[in-house]
Design a protein around this motif. Sequence first.
Motif, PDB file in Angstrom:
ATOM      1  N   UNK A  17      -1.205  -6.354  15.089  1.00 43.68           N
ATOM      2  CA  UNK A  17      -0.213  -5.279  15.188  1.00 43.68           C
ATOM      3  C   UNK A  17       1.091  -5.759  14.557  1.00 43.68           C
ATOM      4  N   UNK A  18       1.692  -4.896  13.751  1.00 48.02           N
ATOM      5  CA  UNK A  18       2.978  -5.203  13.127  1.00 48.02           C
ATOM      6  C   UNK A  18       4.098  -4.665  14.009  1.00 48.02           C
ATOM      7  N   UNK A  19       5.022  -5.543  14.367  1.00 44.24           N
ATOM      8  CA  UNK A  19       6.161  -5.207  15.225  1.00 44.24           C
ATOM      9  C   UNK A  19       7.451  -5.252  14.421  1.00 44.24           C
ATOM     10  N   UNK A  20       8.267  -4.218  14.563  1.00 45.68           N
ATOM     11  CA  UNK A  20       9.619  -4.194  14.006  1.00 45.68           C
ATOM     12  C   UNK A  20      10.562  -3.704  15.094  1.00 45.68           C
ATOM     13  N   UNK A  21      11.784  -4.243  15.149  1.00 55.20           N
ATOM     14  CA  UNK A  21      12.717  -3.761  16.159  1.00 55.20           C
ATOM     15  C   UNK A  21      14.137  -3.720  15.622  1.00 55.20           C
ATOM     16  N   UNK A  22      15.009  -3.089  16.405  1.00 53.48           N
ATOM     17  CA  UNK A  22      16.392  -2.882  15.978  1.00 53.48           C
ATOM     18  C   UNK A  22      17.258  -4.116  16.136  1.00 53.48           C
ATOM     19  N   UNK A  23      16.685  -5.198  16.702  1.00 53.22           N
ATOM     20  CA  UNK A  23      17.389  -6.480  16.711  1.00 53.22           C
ATOM     21  C   UNK A  23      17.161  -7.242  15.408  1.00 53.22           C
ATOM     22  N   UNK A  24      16.394  -6.637  14.491  1.00 52.26           N
ATOM     23  CA  UNK A  24      16.133  -7.255  13.188  1.00 52.26           C
ATOM     24  C   UNK A  24      14.853  -8.051  13.124  1.00 52.26           C
ATOM     25  N   UNK A  25      14.013  -7.970  14.155  1.00 46.74           N
ATOM     26  CA  UNK A  25      12.777  -8.762  14.188  1.00 46.74           C
ATOM     27  C   UNK A  25      11.655  -8.040  13.454  1.00 46.74           C
ATOM     28  N   UNK A  26      10.846  -8.829  12.768  1.00 50.77           N
ATOM     29  CA  UNK A  26       9.634  -8.335  12.099  1.00 50.77           C
ATOM     30  C   UNK A  26       8.572  -9.411  12.298  1.00 50.77           C
ATOM     31  N   UNK A  27       7.520  -9.080  13.072  1.00 51.16           N
ATOM     32  CA  UNK A  27       6.525 -10.091  13.424  1.00 51.16           C
ATOM     33  C   UNK A  27       5.168  -9.438  13.602  1.00 51.16           C
ATOM     34  N   UNK A  28       4.128 -10.274  13.574  1.00 48.72           N
ATOM     35  CA  UNK A  28       2.765  -9.823  13.811  1.00 48.72           C
ATOM     36  C   UNK A  28       2.309 -10.265  15.204  1.00 48.72           C
ATOM     37  N   UNK A  29       1.644  -9.366  15.905  1.00 46.41           N
ATOM     38  CA  UNK A  29       0.986  -9.704  17.165  1.00 46.41           C
ATOM     39  C   UNK A  29      -0.446 -10.056  16.832  1.00 46.41           C
ATOM     40  N   UNK A  30      -0.877 -11.280  17.200  1.00 46.44           N
ATOM     41  CA  UNK A  30      -2.232 -11.739  16.898  1.00 46.44           C
ATOM     42  C   UNK A  30      -2.833 -12.398  18.136  1.00 46.44           C
TER      43      UNK A  30
END
Length: 342
Positions: free
Chosen positions: A94-107
């Motif tokens: 799952x690709x995660x993006x948030x308003x704190x500027x984070x961009x990460x993958x859930x694996x």
Amino acid sequence: MSNLERHPVELLCPPEGPAGPVVQVLSPREVPLGGPRAMNVRRTLPQRGRTTIGAWCFADHYGPDDVQVTAGMIVPPHPHTGLQTVSWLFEGEIEHRDSAGSHAMVRPGAVNLMTAGRGISHSEVSTRETTRLHGVQLWVALPEASRHVAPFFEHADTSPVAMGDAAVRVFVGSLVGSGAPEASVTVFSPLLGAQLELPPFGTVELELDPAFEHGVLVDSGPVEISATDAPSGELAEDTVSTTAAWSELAFLEAGRRRIRLSAEAEPVRVILLGGVPFGEELVMWWNFIGRDHDEIVEFRRQWQADVIGRDNPDGRFGTVAGYDGSPLPAPELPTVRLKPRP
């Protein structure tokens, strides 16, 4: 993950009292996550029988889903307040993006923890490479002293350790006597989150923190659960046992010192949750946690004005960069004020 119910109920979650039965088995209800090709999730927290286990206040179990059939997970930017989200996968990405500027993958094997604090927005989308999606989404209620912290995001890998017949991965807090390293993500109350896997006919006995209440969420099973307040050695005369099936959540009140999990002819995988009983009253509605009805109303107003209305992209919830689509509008609020549930 967002709560995508069209008519979410507003819940008053009082400090939990005595549980009654030593082991209480909670059944899930199915909730569609999205539109016509929605992926269904099975929700065991909150519900009428129990609203929290420690500070754990929300538990969705989903999959394994063929994303060619369900379209996978497509959750547009949506808000949160007063909580942490804990994402844990068994299969998929799952690709995660948030308003704190984070961009990460859930694996699988890694935990993604997002602290909403005073307010954050984020999106979650299963990747194109994912063919099967399978995991749990959990929320943690933040205590009064911490619920207005600035939002932030953490990602941490976990390592399995052998204990009895089990393979154990701790992703939040620590599990007494397991040998598993303490999780490196930040929490604001004493908590435990761990995955345990057993082969057919396998068994494992675990030492518990008696200050914690615990929950056993069954991903594959069934699993026999035996609990006691005996401090060591064999499970004692006060031992009580029950069997929990797939997607059920077994609750154990505080005071239990040991637990034994036993598989039958099928392999077992469970999520073990724990925490000190949460002593604060909560109001939960949609994706917000607050302390009273008026606070929830204000959170919704700000989300609709700042993000949906585009009046203040630098407001409480910010904006999610890189998401190709519109944020999720909030449902309509109930027409009556919150009333305590029996």
